[in-house]
Write an enzyme that holds these catalytic residues in place. Structure first.
Site, PDB file in Angstrom:
ATOM      1  N   GLY A 181       0.667   5.929   0.273  1.00  0.00           N
ATOM      2  CA  GLY A 181      -0.227   6.975   0.591  1.00  0.00           C
ATOM      3  C   GLY A 181       0.416   8.415  -0.146  1.00  0.00           C
ATOM      4  O   GLY A 181       1.579   8.048  -0.832  1.00  0.00           O
ATOM      5  N   SER A 182       0.227   9.811   0.242  1.00  0.00           N
ATOM      6  CA  SER A 182       0.824  10.761  -0.311  1.00  0.00           C
ATOM      7  C   SER A 182       2.356  10.929  -0.039  1.00  0.00           C
ATOM      8  O   SER A 182       3.239  11.495  -0.607  1.00  0.00           O
ATOM      9  CB  SER A 182      -0.172  11.953  -0.078  1.00  0.00           C
ATOM     10  OG  SER A 182      -0.083  12.083   1.277  1.00  0.00           O
ATOM     11  N   TYR A 183       2.565  10.549   1.242  1.00  0.00           N
ATOM     12  CA  TYR A 183       3.825  10.420   1.757  1.00  0.00           C
ATOM     13  C   TYR A 183       4.625   9.232   2.426  1.00  0.00           C
ATOM     14  O   TYR A 183       5.574   9.431   3.166  1.00  0.00           O
ATOM     15  CB  TYR A 183       4.045  11.706   2.556  1.00  0.00           C
ATOM     16  CG  TYR A 183       3.114  11.758   3.953  1.00  0.00           C
ATOM     17  CD1 TYR A 183       3.452  10.913   5.050  1.00  0.00           C
ATOM     18  CD2 TYR A 183       1.977  12.656   4.062  1.00  0.00           C
ATOM     19  CE1 TYR A 183       2.272  10.855   6.154  1.00  0.00           C
ATOM     20  CE2 TYR A 183       1.081  12.462   5.096  1.00  0.00           C
ATOM     21  CZ  TYR A 183       1.150  11.712   6.145  1.00  0.00           C
ATOM     22  OH  TYR A 183       0.310  11.516   7.064  1.00  0.00           O
TER      23      TYR A 183
ATOM     24  N   THR B 257       4.613   4.866   2.210  1.00  0.00           N
ATOM     25  CA  THR B 257       4.669   3.383   1.510  1.00  0.00           C
ATOM     26  C   THR B 257       4.608   2.477   2.577  1.00  0.00           C
ATOM     27  O   THR B 257       5.229   2.446   3.769  1.00  0.00           O
ATOM     28  CB  THR B 257       5.644   3.190   0.676  1.00  0.00           C
ATOM     29  OG1 THR B 257       5.601   4.240  -0.348  1.00  0.00           O
ATOM     30  CG2 THR B 257       5.298   1.802  -0.339  1.00  0.00           C
ATOM     31  N   VAL B 258       3.735   1.257   2.355  1.00  0.00           N
ATOM     32  CA  VAL B 258       3.619   0.198   3.607  1.00  0.00           C
ATOM     33  C   VAL B 258       3.848  -1.275   2.779  1.00  0.00           C
ATOM     34  O   VAL B 258       3.675  -1.283   1.707  1.00  0.00           O
ATOM     35  CB  VAL B 258       1.996   0.257   4.073  1.00  0.00           C
ATOM     36  CG1 VAL B 258       1.850  -0.948   5.060  1.00  0.00           C
ATOM     37  CG2 VAL B 258       1.670   1.501   4.514  1.00  0.00           C
TER      38      VAL B 258
ATOM     39  N   GLY C  51       0.926  -1.283  -0.047  1.00  0.00           N
ATOM     40  CA  GLY C  51      -0.052   0.242   0.051  1.00  0.00           C
ATOM     41  C   GLY C  51       0.802   1.283  -0.024  1.00  0.00           C
ATOM     42  O   GLY C  51       2.022   1.140   0.258  1.00  0.00           O
TER      43      GLY C  51
ATOM     44  N   LYS D 106       5.528   0.608   7.848  1.00  0.00           N
ATOM     45  CA  LYS D 106       5.055   2.031   7.071  1.00  0.00           C
ATOM     46  C   LYS D 106       6.300   2.919   7.196  1.00  0.00           C
ATOM     47  O   LYS D 106       6.794   3.380   8.135  1.00  0.00           O
ATOM     48  CB  LYS D 106       3.922   2.715   8.066  1.00  0.00           C
ATOM     49  CG  LYS D 106       3.491   3.944   7.371  1.00  0.00           C
ATOM     50  CD  LYS D 106       2.395   4.332   8.295  1.00  0.00           C
ATOM     51  CE  LYS D 106       1.790   5.537   7.787  1.00  0.00           C
ATOM     52  NZ  LYS D 106       0.575   6.069   8.499  1.00  0.00           N
TER      53      LYS D 106
ATOM     54  N   ASP E 116     -10.867   9.814  12.907  1.00  0.00           N
ATOM     55  CA  ASP E 116     -10.793   9.695  11.445  1.00  0.00           C
ATOM     56  C   ASP E 116     -11.277   8.029  11.184  1.00  0.00           C
ATOM     57  O   ASP E 116     -10.664   7.228  10.421  1.00  0.00           O
ATOM     58  CB  ASP E 116      -9.482   9.655  10.830  1.00  0.00           C
ATOM     59  CG  ASP E 116      -9.517   9.603   9.310  1.00  0.00           C
ATOM     60  OD1 ASP E 116     -10.348   9.843   8.720  1.00  0.00           O
ATOM     61  OD2 ASP E 116      -8.038   9.344   8.642  1.00  0.00           O
TER      62      ASP E 116
END
Length: 513
Positions: A16-18, A20-21, A14, A37, A130
């Site tokens: 995201g914007s900043y 990586t997983v 996975g 992460k 969230d």
């Protein structure tokens, strides 16, 4: 040397914007699979740095079965590395998309686990802010388990603390936050409502193509309706309706949330609840031996309300088989007691005759004391079973006379008596529904009822029907459990039979060749 060099089989799962997983295995312990992460420092804004620091701070504090565990964190010049437990089932969002929508029973199970996690967070004054299906991760072994993750937006909020900053994902964001107003810890409860809706119907109640469209729909307070093809229990409908309330002051409180009958957190499978159930069984057997059949019946049913969920949840097959046989035995005895206590027409006639020899006041007091007074309850145990039934029947007759000119109370009592009839006939779903409807009228009525004999009798009858409603619910759960097990066993037999047929055909063809 970076922390990633301590791992093997590093696979991207996975991003995201900043960040990586990755999924990886420790070199020193190959069987230990983790999620890593990796956050790129250069891509972080000031707020992004705050969120990462906040996530590490919160996750470092707690360890709980329904909260994603952080094992450790490290950093170097370029990156921050957050090493967490690996969830092999992906997230709830993916699970919902695969199934299109979830059965109410599956939804309830996930929400129970989410609620237990939130209960722990609230005990430490933490709000997630969230909550969404993407942040609820799933572990499949040894059983399907939900874990709350991604605490980047979490805040320490007491029940009275209020904030202004907008946090979270718009689609799941509470109206008071989305519209830029003040919000408190109850913002998370709206998010739980949206998650529940999405689980049941496959989409969020305000699915919108743009933020502006979503904002406009929320601002106009468009009523949230249950789809016409959605068949939900009354408990589930009430749960949804009281979570998805625009005004946070009117929205369900945390106390109501954690005690809601749809979640039924009191009977969530646990070692503590198993011990509690066995203590109740011991009391039931003692009462049974002493011919205190009414008390024994109620206690067996109370114990089953704990044991049935535990039996469903058990993953060890040997333990499950043993527990199931015990549950069947207790259910059978509860059924036998129920039949013994069901008044025949002749017994009702005798009860009516005996009632005439007692004053209504004394009958009422006997029944009231039997339920409420610990001292007189011990004396009542010496009274023969038949006399107790007579007292209760007479007490209800007296209550009917007193309520004859109050239509709503008469309606509630008639519904409750129907519930009793269905319980005696073994129609547990109908019995539970009737008791629920009756109590829905009686409980509020008692609060406004002036002091006097009628109020006392209403109180006694309400307590009695509350017990019977729980008994109906327990027996219904057992019946449903048996049907599910039977269905699974039948599928297993069919699969085995199919395999045998295929094998025979294969062997037959082989012999011909």
């Amino acid at each position: 040397m970076t922390p990633l060099e301590d791992f093997i089989n590093v696979t991207k799962i996975g991003y995201g914007s900043y960040s990586t997983v990755y999924k990886a295995q420790k070199k020193s312990k190959p069987k230990d699979i983790v999620a890593i992460k990796v956050v790129e420092k250069a891509k972080l804004s000031v707020r992004g740095r705050d969120d990462i620091v906040n996530e590490i701070r919160v996750m470092k504090l707690f360890k709980h079965p329904h909260i994603l565990e952080m094992r450790q964190f490290e950093w170097d010049e370029k990156n921050i590395y957050i090493i967490m437990e690996y969830c092999d089932g992906g997230d709830l969002s993916t699970f919902i998309k695969q199934k299109c929508k979830l059965p109410e029973s599956t939804c309830q199970k996930f929400l129970q686990q989410l609620a237990v996690g939130l209960q722990f967070l609230r005990s430490h004054d933490i709000s997630h802010l969230d909550l969404k299906p993407q942040n609820l991760l799933l572990v499949t072994k040894p059983k399907l388990t939900l874990k709350i993750g991604d605490f980047g937006f979490a805040q320490f909020l007491s029940d009275t603390t209020q904030k202004h900053a907008i946090r979270g994902s718009p689609l799941y964001m509470a109206p008071e936050m989305l519209l830029g107003g003040q919000y408190d810890a109850k913002a998370d409860l709206w998010s739980v409502g949206v998650i529940t809706y999405e689980c049941l119907f496959g989409k969020a109640p305000f699915s919108s193509s743009t933020y502006n469209e979503l904002y406009a729909r929320v601002k106009s307070k468009i009523p949230i309706t249950i789809p016409e093809n959605g068949v939900l229990s009354k408990n589930c409908q009430d749960f949804l309706k009281n979570l998805l309330v625009y005004d946070p002051k009117v929205r369900m409180s945390y106390e109501t949330f954690f005690n809601h009958s749809f979640l039924d957190l009191e009977h969530v499978p646990s070692e503590a609840n198993f011990k509690k159930a066995m203590k109740i069984i011991s009391k039931a057997e003692t009462c049974d031996k002493a011919s205190q059949h009414i008390e024994a019946f109620n206690l067996y049913c109370e114990a089953l309300s704990y044991l049935v969920p535990i039996c469903r949840d058990e993953t060890n097959e040997d333990k499950k088989i043993k527990l199931r046989s015990e549950v069947i035995r207790y259910t059978k005895r509860a059924e036998e007691l129920k039949c013994m206590l069901h008044l025949s027409d002749e017994t009702k006639a005798d009860a009516s005759s005996e009632k005439q020899s007692r004053s209504s006041r004394n009958v009422q007091q006997d029944s009231y004391d039997e339920v409420d007074s610990p001292v007189k309850h011990k004396e009542a145990e010496k009274v023969p079973k038949f006399s107790k039934i007579v007292a209760r029947a007479s007490s209800l007759k007296n209550l009917l006379d007193l309520c004859s000119k109050t239509p709503n109370l008469m309606t509630a009592l008639e519904i409750g008596m129907n519930g009793q009839m269905y319980l005696a006939e073994g129609k547990y779903q109908l019995a539970y529904e009737k008791f629920e409807s009756s109590l829905g009228i009686l409980v509020p009525a008692i609060k406004s009822e002036p002091p006097g004999i009628r109020k006392e009798l209403l109180y006694v009858q309400t307590r009695e029907w509350l017990k019977q409603a729980e008994s109906a619910k327990s027996l219904l759960s057992m019946k449903e459990n048996e049907e599910q097990l039977s269905s699974t066993e039948n599928r297993g037999k069919k699969t085995k039979k199919f395999r045998n047929v295929v094998l025979l055909k294969f062997l037959s063809n082989g012999s011909k060749q």
